[in-house]
Design a protein around this motif. Sequence first.
Motif, mmCIF file in Angstrom:
data_model
loop_
_atom_site.group_PDB
_atom_site.id
_atom_site.type_symbol
_atom_site.label_atom_id
_atom_site.label_comp_id
_atom_site.label_asym_id
_atom_site.label_seq_id
_atom_site.Cartn_x
_atom_site.Cartn_y
_atom_site.Cartn_z
ATOM 1 N N GLN A 11 -7.722 -3.849 8.108
ATOM 2 C CA GLN A 11 -9.434 -3.508 6.470
ATOM 3 C C GLN A 11 -10.066 -1.757 7.564
ATOM 4 O OE1 GLN A 11 -11.228 -6.250 6.613
ATOM 5 N NE2 GLN A 11 -9.160 -7.422 6.936
ATOM 6 N N ASP A 12 -8.617 -1.028 7.733
ATOM 7 C CA ASP A 12 -9.433 0.046 8.077
ATOM 8 C C ASP A 12 -8.642 0.872 6.731
ATOM 9 O OD1 ASP A 12 -7.273 0.221 9.165
ATOM 10 O OD2 ASP A 12 -7.833 1.579 10.512
ATOM 11 N N ASN A 13 -9.480 2.359 6.562
ATOM 12 C CA ASN A 13 -8.944 3.086 5.046
ATOM 13 C C ASN A 13 -8.310 2.870 4.406
ATOM 14 O OD1 ASN A 13 -10.415 4.979 6.845
ATOM 15 N ND2 ASN A 13 -8.120 5.847 8.269
ATOM 16 N N ILE A 14 -9.111 2.119 3.817
ATOM 17 C CA ILE A 14 -8.725 0.708 2.662
ATOM 18 C C ILE A 14 -8.622 1.366 0.729
ATOM 19 C CG2 ILE A 14 -7.966 -0.551 0.791
ATOM 20 C CD1 ILE A 14 -6.881 -2.912 4.070
ATOM 21 N N TYR A 15 -8.322 2.085 0.109
ATOM 22 C CA TYR A 15 -8.817 1.933 -1.417
ATOM 23 C C TYR A 15 -8.594 0.778 -2.012
ATOM 24 C CZ TYR A 15 -11.055 6.835 0.317
ATOM 25 O OH TYR A 15 -11.452 8.137 0.955
ATOM 26 N N CYS A 16 -9.090 0.293 -2.928
ATOM 27 C CA CYS A 16 -8.510 -0.180 -3.730
ATOM 28 C C CYS A 16 -9.325 0.232 -5.206
ATOM 29 C CB CYS A 16 -9.071 -1.974 -3.866
ATOM 30 S SG CYS A 16 -8.993 -2.271 -2.181
ATOM 31 N N ALA A 17 -8.587 -0.406 -6.181
ATOM 32 C CA ALA A 17 -9.275 -0.388 -7.436
ATOM 33 C C ALA A 17 -10.121 -1.056 -7.566
ATOM 34 C CB ALA A 17 -7.356 -0.332 -8.512
ATOM 35 N N ILE A 37 3.707 -2.219 3.972
ATOM 36 C CA ILE A 37 4.198 -4.257 3.127
ATOM 37 C C ILE A 37 3.381 -5.293 4.545
ATOM 38 C CG2 ILE A 37 5.380 -5.835 2.103
ATOM 39 C CD1 ILE A 37 7.248 -4.217 0.699
ATOM 40 N N GLU A 38 2.416 -5.583 4.413
ATOM 41 C CA GLU A 38 1.985 -7.111 5.470
ATOM 42 C C GLU A 38 1.414 -7.689 4.643
ATOM 43 O OE1 GLU A 38 -0.479 -3.735 7.565
ATOM 44 O OE2 GLU A 38 -2.455 -4.818 6.170
ATOM 45 N N PRO A 39 1.288 -9.044 5.734
ATOM 46 C CA PRO A 39 0.315 -9.901 5.463
ATOM 47 C C PRO A 39 -0.932 -9.710 4.743
ATOM 48 C CG PRO A 39 1.931 -10.505 7.362
ATOM 49 C CD PRO A 39 1.536 -8.738 7.000
ATOM 50 N N LYS A 40 -1.718 -10.161 3.724
ATOM 51 C CA LYS A 40 -2.684 -9.886 2.894
ATOM 52 C C LYS A 40 -3.588 -11.023 3.915
ATOM 53 C CE LYS A 40 -5.450 -11.428 -0.846
ATOM 54 N NZ LYS A 40 -5.380 -11.938 -2.574
ATOM 55 N N GLY A 41 -5.134 -9.422 4.292
ATOM 56 C CA GLY A 41 -6.201 -9.407 4.770
ATOM 57 C C GLY A 41 -5.572 -8.486 5.667
ATOM 58 N N TYR A 73 -3.419 3.093 -0.062
ATOM 59 C CA TYR A 73 -3.843 3.136 -1.543
ATOM 60 C C TYR A 73 -3.577 1.791 -2.395
ATOM 61 C CZ TYR A 73 -6.136 7.364 -1.849
ATOM 62 O OH TYR A 73 -7.151 8.787 -1.754
ATOM 63 N N HIS A 74 -3.933 0.372 -2.114
ATOM 64 C CA HIS A 74 -4.044 -1.007 -2.542
ATOM 65 C C HIS A 74 -2.653 -0.940 -3.904
ATOM 66 C CE1 HIS A 74 -4.493 -5.327 -2.937
ATOM 67 N NE2 HIS A 74 -3.269 -5.260 -2.159
ATOM 68 N N TYR A 123 0.385 -0.878 0.001
ATOM 69 C CA TYR A 123 0.024 0.080 0.330
ATOM 70 C C TYR A 123 0.931 1.419 -0.223
ATOM 71 C CZ TYR A 123 -3.610 -3.550 2.484
ATOM 72 O OH TYR A 123 -3.885 -4.757 2.354
ATOM 73 N N PHE A 124 0.224 1.970 -0.476
ATOM 74 C CA PHE A 124 1.097 3.676 -0.393
ATOM 75 C C PHE A 124 -0.081 4.380 0.540
ATOM 76 C CE2 PHE A 124 3.056 3.182 -4.571
ATOM 77 C CZ PHE A 124 4.207 3.745 -4.086
ATOM 78 N N ARG A 125 0.593 5.059 1.985
ATOM 79 C CA ARG A 125 -0.278 5.582 2.838
ATOM 80 C C ARG A 125 -0.249 6.847 1.900
ATOM 81 N NH1 ARG A 125 1.064 7.808 7.829
ATOM 82 N NH2 ARG A 125 -0.885 7.849 9.433
ATOM 83 N N LEU A 126 -1.430 8.243 1.581
ATOM 84 C CA LEU A 126 -1.271 9.096 1.551
ATOM 85 C C LEU A 126 -2.301 9.916 2.401
ATOM 86 C CD1 LEU A 126 -1.791 7.732 -2.576
ATOM 87 C CD2 LEU A 126 0.246 8.628 -0.797
ATOM 88 N N HIS A 127 -1.979 10.915 1.693
ATOM 89 C CA HIS A 127 -2.980 11.448 2.245
ATOM 90 C C HIS A 127 -3.409 13.430 1.466
ATOM 91 C CE1 HIS A 127 -4.788 14.636 5.451
ATOM 92 N NE2 HIS A 127 -4.676 14.242 6.397
#
Length: 296
Positions: free
Chosen positions: A290-296, A283-287, A244-245, A187-191
């Motif tokens: 849970q919070d504040n995630i944006y996926c395509a 980078i972290e184990p998949k799943g 952002y995933h 993920y990218f951590r963006l604001h």
Amino acid sequence: MGAGLSSVVGSEGAGVGLGLGDLPEGCIAEVLRRLDPPDICRLVRLNKTFLDAGSSNFIWEEKLPTNYGYLVEKMLEGEEKAEEGSGAIIEKLGTFLKKDVYALLCRRNSFDGGNKEFWLEKSTGGICMRISSRALSITGIDDRRYWNYIPTKESSFGVFAYLLQIWWLEVRGEIEFSFPQGTYSLYFRLHLGKPSRRRGRRNYITDNIHGWDLKPVRFQLSTLDGQEMQSKAYLGEPGVWSYYHVGDFVVKPSDEVTHVRFSLLQIDCTHTKGGLCVDSVLIEPKGLRQDNIYCA
């Protein structure tokens, strides 16, 4: 009926309460080895017998990743001990209880000059990692007309990169690391908007936010063994740090180093964009998240 009672008769005929502390330590250790680390840590608080059983090396040997020697080297990177070489480090680890090694790996361990950190995730046995914006290749980062580094308490690295305005946005990074087996998400951590504080209250400045509603941002991920992923997303929800995933990659059973490349691109030069904070890559184990995630 005596078998159903919660007490037993002692050798001298007196009634003696039977508690968990009366169980053989070896039996308790065999039970604990079948549990996840968070459950073990809760149970060892019951009494001294559980505490002693929970310190058994054979329990924590199974919980440690097979490449824990490599991970300890990374943990010690930048310290004098790292100069001793992997053989000396692993030999010195023999003087530690395995539970202590496990505990050290579960804390946040910085490396690469403090621009990266990793820790062992207790529930999955996988690795989590953060990569600071300072460790990324960002187009125009040295030109203060476009970018500034802003000190902040909202980042684990104490700083984020803030975009004033630019035509061509390109943020790239890579990591070579021996991850334990599993599937990992990046993920990218963006604001959007510049975080600020006024009279003790958190706020954010919206003046420079522009251009993100016209075209989506493109994310890319690839590994040296041929895994590739792409995604797109419009940046939204100003004032909130969002993840952002970019994609997922699989690490097979091996102690070899995994080479991952990743990027964030918005290179449509028909308009400028600005008001974006780039904090880090996670980078972290998949799943796990849970919070504040944006996926395509």
